[in-house]
Design a protein around this motif. Structure first.
Motif, PDB file in Angstrom:
ATOM      1  N   ILE A 161      54.144  45.149  39.152  1.00 35.05           N
ATOM      2  CA  ILE A 161      55.437  45.642  39.654  1.00 35.05           C
ATOM      3  C   ILE A 161      56.574  44.973  38.899  1.00 35.05           C
ATOM      4  CG2 ILE A 161      57.010  45.642  41.644  1.00 35.05           C
ATOM      5  CD1 ILE A 161      54.853  47.800  41.805  1.00 35.05           C
ATOM      6  N   ARG A 162      56.490  43.677  38.703  1.00 28.61           N
ATOM      7  CA  ARG A 162      57.550  42.968  37.966  1.00 28.61           C
ATOM      8  C   ARG A 162      57.674  43.499  36.530  1.00 28.61           C
ATOM      9  NH1 ARG A 162      59.204  39.327  41.396  1.00 28.61           N
ATOM     10  NH2 ARG A 162      57.728  38.391  42.850  1.00 28.61           N
ATOM     11  N   LEU A 183      56.926  46.594  35.505  1.00 28.07           N
ATOM     12  CA  LEU A 183      57.507  47.938  35.564  1.00 28.07           C
ATOM     13  C   LEU A 183      58.985  47.922  35.957  1.00 28.07           C
ATOM     14  CD1 LEU A 183      54.600  49.940  37.246  1.00 28.07           C
ATOM     15  CD2 LEU A 183      55.168  49.769  34.817  1.00 28.07           C
ATOM     16  N   TRP A 184      59.377  46.976  36.791  1.00 29.79           N
ATOM     17  CA  TRP A 184      60.745  46.943  37.294  1.00 29.79           C
ATOM     18  C   TRP A 184      61.667  46.043  36.483  1.00 29.79           C
ATOM     19  CZ3 TRP A 184      61.808  47.482  43.155  1.00 29.79           C
ATOM     20  CH2 TRP A 184      61.061  48.529  43.688  1.00 29.79           C
ATOM     21  N   ALA A 185      61.159  45.379  35.466  1.00 30.68           N
ATOM     22  CA  ALA A 185      61.973  44.440  34.674  1.00 30.68           C
ATOM     23  C   ALA A 185      63.216  45.141  34.134  1.00 30.68           C
ATOM     24  CB  ALA A 185      61.149  43.871  33.529  1.00 30.68           C
ATOM     25  N   GLY A 186      64.375  44.575  34.448  1.00 27.60           N
ATOM     26  CA  GLY A 186      65.635  45.128  33.994  1.00 27.60           C
ATOM     27  C   GLY A 186      66.115  46.342  34.756  1.00 27.60           C
ATOM     28  N   TRP A 187      65.334  46.804  35.709  1.00 23.69           N
ATOM     29  CA  TRP A 187      65.670  48.012  36.468  1.00 23.69           C
ATOM     30  C   TRP A 187      66.343  47.689  37.792  1.00 23.69           C
ATOM     31  CZ3 TRP A 187      63.578  50.170  41.059  1.00 23.69           C
ATOM     32  CH2 TRP A 187      63.970  51.470  41.313  1.00 23.69           C
ATOM     33  N   ASP A 188      65.917  46.606  38.436  1.00 20.30           N
ATOM     34  CA  ASP A 188      66.469  46.217  39.727  1.00 20.30           C
ATOM     35  C   ASP A 188      66.538  44.694  39.792  1.00 20.30           C
ATOM     36  OD1 ASP A 188      67.473  46.399  42.318  1.00 20.30           O
ATOM     37  OD2 ASP A 188      65.951  47.802  42.990  1.00 20.30           O
ATOM     38  N   SER A 189      67.179  44.189  40.819  1.00 21.61           N
ATOM     39  CA  SER A 189      67.328  42.741  40.954  1.00 21.61           C
ATOM     40  C   SER A 189      66.001  42.096  41.330  1.00 21.61           C
ATOM     41  CB  SER A 189      68.369  42.418  42.020  1.00 21.61           C
ATOM     42  OG  SER A 189      67.873  42.768  43.304  1.00 21.61           O
ATOM     43  N   ASN A 235      65.475  42.472  45.117  1.00 22.35           N
ATOM     44  CA  ASN A 235      64.961  43.771  45.553  1.00 22.35           C
ATOM     45  C   ASN A 235      63.500  43.957  45.164  1.00 22.35           C
ATOM     46  OD1 ASN A 235      67.316  44.558  46.816  1.00 22.35           O
ATOM     47  ND2 ASN A 235      68.053  45.746  45.070  1.00 22.35           N
ATOM     48  N   THR A 236      63.137  43.461  43.989  1.00 23.71           N
ATOM     49  CA  THR A 236      61.739  43.534  43.563  1.00 23.71           C
ATOM     50  C   THR A 236      60.858  42.710  44.495  1.00 23.71           C
ATOM     51  OG1 THR A 236      62.430  43.848  41.265  1.00 23.71           O
ATOM     52  CG2 THR A 236      60.159  43.128  41.628  1.00 23.71           C
ATOM     53  N   ALA A 280      54.858  45.846  50.650  1.00 26.49           N
ATOM     54  CA  ALA A 280      53.627  46.575  50.332  1.00 26.49           C
ATOM     55  C   ALA A 280      52.548  46.231  51.355  1.00 26.49           C
ATOM     56  CB  ALA A 280      53.153  46.214  48.926  1.00 26.49           C
ATOM     57  N   ILE A 281      51.756  47.219  51.683  1.00 24.81           N
ATOM     58  CA  ILE A 281      50.659  47.026  52.635  1.00 24.81           C
ATOM     59  C   ILE A 281      49.351  47.275  51.895  1.00 24.81           C
ATOM     60  CG2 ILE A 281      49.588  47.832  54.764  1.00 24.81           C
ATOM     61  CD1 ILE A 281      52.444  48.719  55.637  1.00 24.81           C
ATOM     62  N   ARG A 282      48.595  46.206  51.706  1.00 21.87           N
ATOM     63  CA  ARG A 282      47.317  46.324  51.002  1.00 21.87           C
ATOM     64  C   ARG A 282      46.258  46.848  51.957  1.00 21.87           C
ATOM     65  NH1 ARG A 282      43.667  41.451  48.775  1.00 21.87           N
ATOM     66  NH2 ARG A 282      43.556  41.177  50.999  1.00 21.87           N
TER      67      ARG A 282
END
Length: 121
Positions: free
Chosen positions: A36-37, A39-45, A48-49, A56-58
């Motif tokens: 997730i980190r 994929l989300w790098a530079g996209w959101d704070s 928020n990440t 998330a629910i495993r």
């Protein structure tokens, strides 16, 4: 980590696969967080990440469920010249599984795999 990305060319959906040698992470949760980190790098704070990951629910899933979900996602958002590896799957988890987002982690004896599919449609 290696990443493969595609979208359906109408900006309605996107799909990502991330995979890495299993020895790089101590648990499916650690691998999920790292994917997730990535994929989300530079996209959101970072805050928020972190919140997204914490929410998330495993859930344990079957190989049949995984293959069905991935086939459905790939039918909507194809990836050219790429097929995820289902050989020797030992464990499957979903972290998000809703109408507009699907995130699965699975592993075999050698690799962790992650699929993220999402739509705004």
């Amino acid at each position: 980590m290696q990443q493969v990305h595609a979208d359906n060319n109408r900006n309605e959906s996107q799909i990502d696969f991330v995979f890495v040698d299993r020895s790089a992470y101590s648990s499916p949760d650690d691998f999920y967080s790292a994917a997730i980190r990535l994929l989300w790098a530079g996209w959101d704070s970072d805050a928020n990440t972190d919140k997204y990951i914490a929410n998330a629910i495993r859930l344990s899933r079957t190989i049949d469920e995984l293959q069905k979900e991935i086939a459905e996602c790939l039918s909507i958002t194809p990836v050219a010249d790429f097929t995820p590896n289902f050989d020797g799957i030992e464990v499957v988890f979903s972290f998000y599984d809703d109408w507009n987002v699907k995130e699965f982690v699975w592993y075999s004896d050698k690799q962790y795999w992650f699929m993220s599919w999402g739509t705004a449609a």
